[in-house]
Design an enzyme around this catalytic site. Structure first.
Site, PDB file in Angstrom:
ATOM      1  N   CYS A 158      -1.931   3.622  10.970  1.00 44.41           N
ATOM      2  CA  CYS A 158      -2.618   2.328  10.897  1.00 44.41           C
ATOM      3  C   CYS A 158      -1.849   1.295  10.078  1.00 44.41           C
ATOM      4  O   CYS A 158      -1.882   0.101  10.381  1.00 44.41           O
ATOM      5  CB  CYS A 158      -4.020   2.511  10.323  1.00 44.41           C
ATOM      6  SG  CYS A 158      -4.088   3.411   8.757  1.00 44.41           S
ATOM      7  N   HIS A 251      -5.380  -3.575   6.077  1.00 47.89           N
ATOM      8  CA  HIS A 251      -4.125  -3.179   5.428  1.00 47.89           C
ATOM      9  C   HIS A 251      -3.201  -4.393   5.372  1.00 47.89           C
ATOM     10  O   HIS A 251      -2.942  -5.045   6.384  1.00 47.89           O
ATOM     11  CB  HIS A 251      -3.446  -2.050   6.210  1.00 47.89           C
ATOM     12  CG  HIS A 251      -4.124  -0.717   6.056  1.00 47.89           C
ATOM     13  ND1 HIS A 251      -5.167  -0.483   5.198  1.00 47.89           N
ATOM     14  CD2 HIS A 251      -3.881   0.482   6.676  1.00 47.89           C
ATOM     15  CE1 HIS A 251      -5.547   0.790   5.291  1.00 47.89           C
ATOM     16  NE2 HIS A 251      -4.781   1.393   6.178  1.00 47.89           N
TER      17      HIS A 251
END
Length: 361
Positions: A158, A251
């Site tokens: 991810c 993120h």
């Protein structure tokens, strides 16, 4: 399409599995007809199985509440009820490899959120906008597994999706060195602040295995198919630090990059703005219309403000400027459980369906 494809979610009670359930509710192509998990959840309705551990702000979709959870180990039974499965299980790597191959050998396509098969030579690891040509390796994988319809396709880590798309758009300038730090949300560990109160007002400068993945997986995405397997690229040289920060979702990355052929800032921004991939060409249901969005403001992108851009499937960038050690530096952001996990896998499945790899049984 005359009827929706029937979908199973293997590992449907965990955080990523819950995202799959949420994203597939009302999906125009796919319908969840089976949910499988560990033996401790098997036999319960989905609502009972996730009681007191539903982690999303949205409520459990009505369509799946009364589905009886099956044992993920009952491969033949689960596979017989679906056209393909998403897999997001919490098991050791060897167990995941065996489970996913068992599903594939029943003739069932597997779209995996797990890391176990990311380096299996004939398993494509795909960001649909970046390397859809890697799906060509599926023919060799099917031959190895002895199936004409089953296969495994995986999504990458991810965290790399917060910076790799921007670099990908600049590949023809030949990046040579990349220095990145990622600041990763706690949902990447399958947790929220209720589960993990120690993360409040805290930073942890280590996430096990994440730095190795973040340095090597981009090279596999930028590799090529040869003799029925993916051959990873040899450049650029990538160095990454991965840090856990007290953020729910999203993120964030800081990136410095040097090129063999240094582009102008204007050329970089034009590439980012105009970049489109196969999902945009095909107008897939989950594809962002604008894949990379650049913010001119010095204080953007911000995790809280910008992680949900394009339904959480867009990538955002900002603060592009020249650097004293490298050619340029910039920041990037992606939603880790949408673009980076379940949403990215749904987009892979849409691409696989559109390209004829997933069909009704």
């Amino acid at each position: 399409m005359t009827a929706n494809l029937k979908v199973g979610i293997v590992g449907g009670t965990g955080m990523v599995g819950q995202r799959f359930v949420q994203l597939l509710d009302q999906h125009p192509w796919f319908e969840v007809t089976s949910i499988a998990a560990s033996s401790s959840s098997a036999g319960k309705t989905y609502e009972e199985a996730v009681q007191n551990r539903w982690k999303l702000s949205e409520s459990i979709p009505q369509a799946v509440r009364q589905i009886v959870v099956q044992n993920a180990a009952d491969v033949e039974k689960v596979a017989s009820e679906v056209d393909f499965v998403f897999c997001a299980v919490d098991m050791n790597k060897d167990e995941i490899k065996a489970l996913e191959e068992a599903y594939a050998k029943t003739g069932t396509p597997v779209v995996s959120n797990n890391s176990a098969h990311r380096w299996t030579p004939d398993v494509p690891m795909v960001v649909p906008e970046l390397n859809p040509q890697h799906l060509d390796v599926i023919a060799a994988q099917r031959k190895r597994l002895g199936t004409s319809t089953g296969f495994i396709a995986v999504k990458p880590n991810c965290s790399i999706q917060s910076y790799v798309p921007m670099l990908h758009a600049l590949l023809d300038f030949k990046p040579t060195k990349v220095l990145t730090s990622t600041y990763q949300a706690i949902s990447g560990a399958g947790k929220n602040f209720t589960d993990w109160p120690e993360m409040l007002d805290n930073i942890i400068p280590y996430i096990g295995g994440e730095e190795e993945k973040s340095e090597q997986e981009p090279l596999r995405i930028w590799g090529h198919v040869a003799d029925g397997q993916i051959v990873k690229a040899s450049a650029p040289l990538i160095s990454v630090q991965c840090i856990r920060v007290p953020v729910t979702d999203g993120h964030f990355a800081t990136v410095a990059v040097s090129f063999e052929n240094k582009p102008s800032k204007e050329a970089i921004l034009e590439r980012w703005q105009s970049f489109k991939g196969r999902p945009q060409e095909l107008e897939l249901p989950s594809a962002p219309k604008q894949f990379i969005t650049y913010f001119e403001e010095d204080n953007r992108p911000q995790t809280k403000l910008d992680r949900d851009i394009e339904g959480g499937m867009g990538i955002t960038a900002g603060r592009l400027r020249e650097d004293t050690l490298f050619d340029y530096k910039f920041v990037g952001l992606s939603h880790n459980t949408l673009r980076g996990a379940a949403g990215g896998a749904v987009l892979i499945a849409e691409l696989l369906k559109a390209e004829g790899y997933i069909q009704p049984k």
